[in-house]
Scaffold this active site. Structure first.
Site, mmCIF file in Angstrom:
data_model
loop_
_atom_site.group_PDB
_atom_site.id
_atom_site.type_symbol
_atom_site.label_atom_id
_atom_site.label_comp_id
_atom_site.label_asym_id
_atom_site.label_seq_id
_atom_site.Cartn_x
_atom_site.Cartn_y
_atom_site.Cartn_z
ATOM 1 N N LEU A 1 0.831 -1.193 0.000
ATOM 2 C CA LEU A 1 0.000 0.000 0.000
ATOM 3 C C LEU A 1 0.869 1.247 0.000
ATOM 4 O O LEU A 1 1.810 1.370 0.780
ATOM 5 C CB LEU A 1 -0.921 0.006 1.223
ATOM 6 C CG LEU A 1 -1.879 -1.191 1.321
ATOM 7 C CD1 LEU A 1 -2.825 -1.018 2.493
ATOM 8 C CD2 LEU A 1 -2.663 -1.376 0.026
ATOM 9 N N GLU A 2 0.528 2.182 -0.868
ATOM 10 C CA GLU A 2 1.300 3.405 -1.000
ATOM 11 C C GLU A 2 0.357 4.599 -1.038
ATOM 12 O O GLU A 2 -0.865 4.451 -1.029
ATOM 13 C CB GLU A 2 2.161 3.346 -2.277
ATOM 14 C CG GLU A 2 3.119 2.154 -2.292
ATOM 15 C CD GLU A 2 3.939 2.061 -3.570
ATOM 16 O OE1 GLU A 2 4.009 3.065 -4.309
ATOM 17 O OE2 GLU A 2 4.508 0.985 -3.832
#
Length: 525
Positions: free
Chosen positions: A303-304
């Protein structure tokens, strides 16, 4: 009248005036007040809370490194703000009781204990650790590993602090720890792993069928599962260069070779924000369906951007309050529980979201820490992305540039030693097991905007981290012998590696195999 007599009163007044000025004028060698952000060298004197300390190791001060709390950097020399202070009277005040005793890295025969630093009117000199009431270890830092334990056995641990005068604190909280029973690791065979991300899209690197991935890789992360629409909790995955049946066959083929194939979710464009219970439910159900349909061995969390960010007021990584973080933790735990003990769980956060929490905790900084902490007993691997990050600060307070051996060693040891979050001595993020850690790097210069390291540079770092073989760099390991169980290397990506004719995997596969051979020989002899 005698001239000497006439001017005597004037001389006396002048001398008195000079004496008064010299008394109140600051002395050049007087100790200055300690301040965070100041660079100190060995021998410098500072005052802190009206006590004087001498620097015994050059460093740049950080919040949480106040002289009474960091015995490795400062030594107490007396009371008062003068040139070393004055010798105090007998010290009869004991330190405060150690608080926050917790465990991590629990194995069949050992456990790592950490606690918050005690305070003292003069200075804490060390800690005694007790197992079932018996003294088993003494240390000058707030963490220690207790070995020689029995598998599947419950132990009670406590800690006491002590000072130079022999005063001993009250006992800490009692911590109950049960050693593991030696359940088999669900990962691939081999002591050192090479992990790579495979593109489920064409970005100009190499259009590669999944079954044609280089045999050098142990774990293949298929990238990515993404939300069906912006804001949705439902994830979707469709192979881009094969039918569903062909893709399932490719996965089974790799698994027949002993490889593990994981589904990676998120990525730079796949924003996943589980802001409410409904989205959490969508997340769980869709992931279970995808994982079952294709027969993946596990899940990778990548996740970014805004997928993980701390809300205002969310200040304790051990008890997060931001809904999308709380829901993610619960959702991932539910998915892993559904598939059982053989399910592999990995994560690939950016450095700002992990090591960045050392200096600042809020917004994106340190936002992965509550997730890692909550899942530390579920994670098979954590491979932080050591690229696209710029320079980062290590445990020694120094800044290191990405793409260098020092950067890789410093960033990895933060996870192997643990660190105070946001510079707060009462908020310690405990270390992970060495076998849970791999280093994430680009496979080629084209694969990332920055942070590429040549095989020689990366292998210097790994030799130091795993075996304690120094390359003479600026960063010094806190555990000089290294961490033999450190797991290996992750790369973005398999496709960019193929773009350069597998130069990355060819160089590092043989290097990692060398550790496996060495460990086998040591086991024989």
């Amino acid at each position: 009248m005698n001239q000497a007599v006439r001017f005597r009163p004037v001389i006396i007044i002048a001398l008195a005036f000079l004496l008064i000025i010299s008394w109140f004028a600051p002395r050049a060698d007087a100790a200055a007040e300690w301040q965070a952000g100041t660079a100190y060298k060995k021998g410098d004197l500072v005052t802190y809370q009206n006590k004087t300390y001498e620097c015994i190791q050059s460093h740049t001060a950080l919040t949480g490194w106040e002289p009474p709390q960091v015995l490795a950097l400062w030594t107490y020399v007396g009371d008062g703000p003068g040139e070393g202070g004055e010798t105090p009277g007998p010290d009869t005040t004991p330190p405060s009781a150690p608080a926050g005793l917790t465990s991590s890295s629990v194995t069949e025969t050992s456990v790592r204990l950490t606690w918050n630093a005690s305070t003292d009117n003069v200075g804490v000199t060390g800690y005694d650790v007790y197992r079932n009431g018996a003294l088993v270890a003494s240390t000058t830092v707030t963490t220690t590993t207790i070995s020689g334990l029995t598998s599947g056995t419950t132990y009670a641990f406590t800690v006491k602090a002590k000072d130079a005068a022999g005063n001993v604190s009250a006992v800490s909280n009692t911590l109950s720890v049960t050693t593991s029973t030696g359940a088999p690791n669900p990962g691939p065979i081999g002591s050192k792993w090479l992990i790579g991300y495979w593109h489920n899209f064409d970005n100009g690197s190499t259009n590669l069928r999944l079954r044609n991935v280089s045999t050098a890789y142990d774990i293949i992360n298929v990238s990515f599962a993404e939300p069906v629409s912006p804001g949705s909790g439902t994830l979707a995955f469709t192979p881009y260069n094969a039918t569903v049946a062909e893709f399932k066959s490719d996965i089974a083929y790799l698994q027949s070779q002993g490889k593990k194939v994981l589904l990676s979710m998120g990525g730079a464009n796949g924003t996943i924000e589980l802001t409410d219970a409904g989205k959490k439910q969508q997340f769980e159900e869709s992931l279970k369906s995808i994982l079952s349909t294709y027969g993946f061995n596990g899940l990778d969390i990548d996740l970014e951007g805004s997928s993980l960010s701390l809300n205002a007021g969310d200040t304790d990584f051990r008890n997060p309050t931001t809904p999308k973080i709380v829901n993610l933790i619960q959702g991932v735990k539910a998915v892993k529980s559904h598939f059982g003990g053989d399910f592999i769980l990995t994560a690939a956060p950016e450095t700002a979201y992990v090591q960045g929490g050392y200096l600042s905790y809020g917004g994106p900084w340190g936002a992965y820490l509550p997730v890692i902490h909550a899942l530390r007993n579920d994670l098979t691997l954590l491979h932080v992305q050591h690229y696209n990050s710029g320079s980062m600060v290590g445990l020694d307070g120094r800044s290191y540039a990405q793409g260098t051996a020092d950067f890789h060693v410093a960033m990895a040891e933060m996870l192997l030693q643990g660190f105070n979050v946001g510079g707060n001595a009462n908020s310690f993020f405990g270390p992970l097991r060495p076998d849970q850690i791999a280093i994430g790097v680009p496979a080629s210069q084209q694969a990332a905007g920055g942070g590429y390291a040549t095989p020689a540079e990366l292998q210097k770092a790994l030799n130091y981290l795993i075996q304690g073989v120094s390359y003479g760099g600026s960063y010094t390991l806190r555990q000089p012998a290294g961490y033999p169980d450190l797991k290996g290397i992750m790369t973005w990506s398999i496709n960019w590696d193929a773009y350069t004719n597998n130069q990355f995997s060819n160089a590092h596969r043989s290097f990692l195999n060398g550790f496996s051979t060495q460990m086998t020989k040591e086991a024989v002899y």
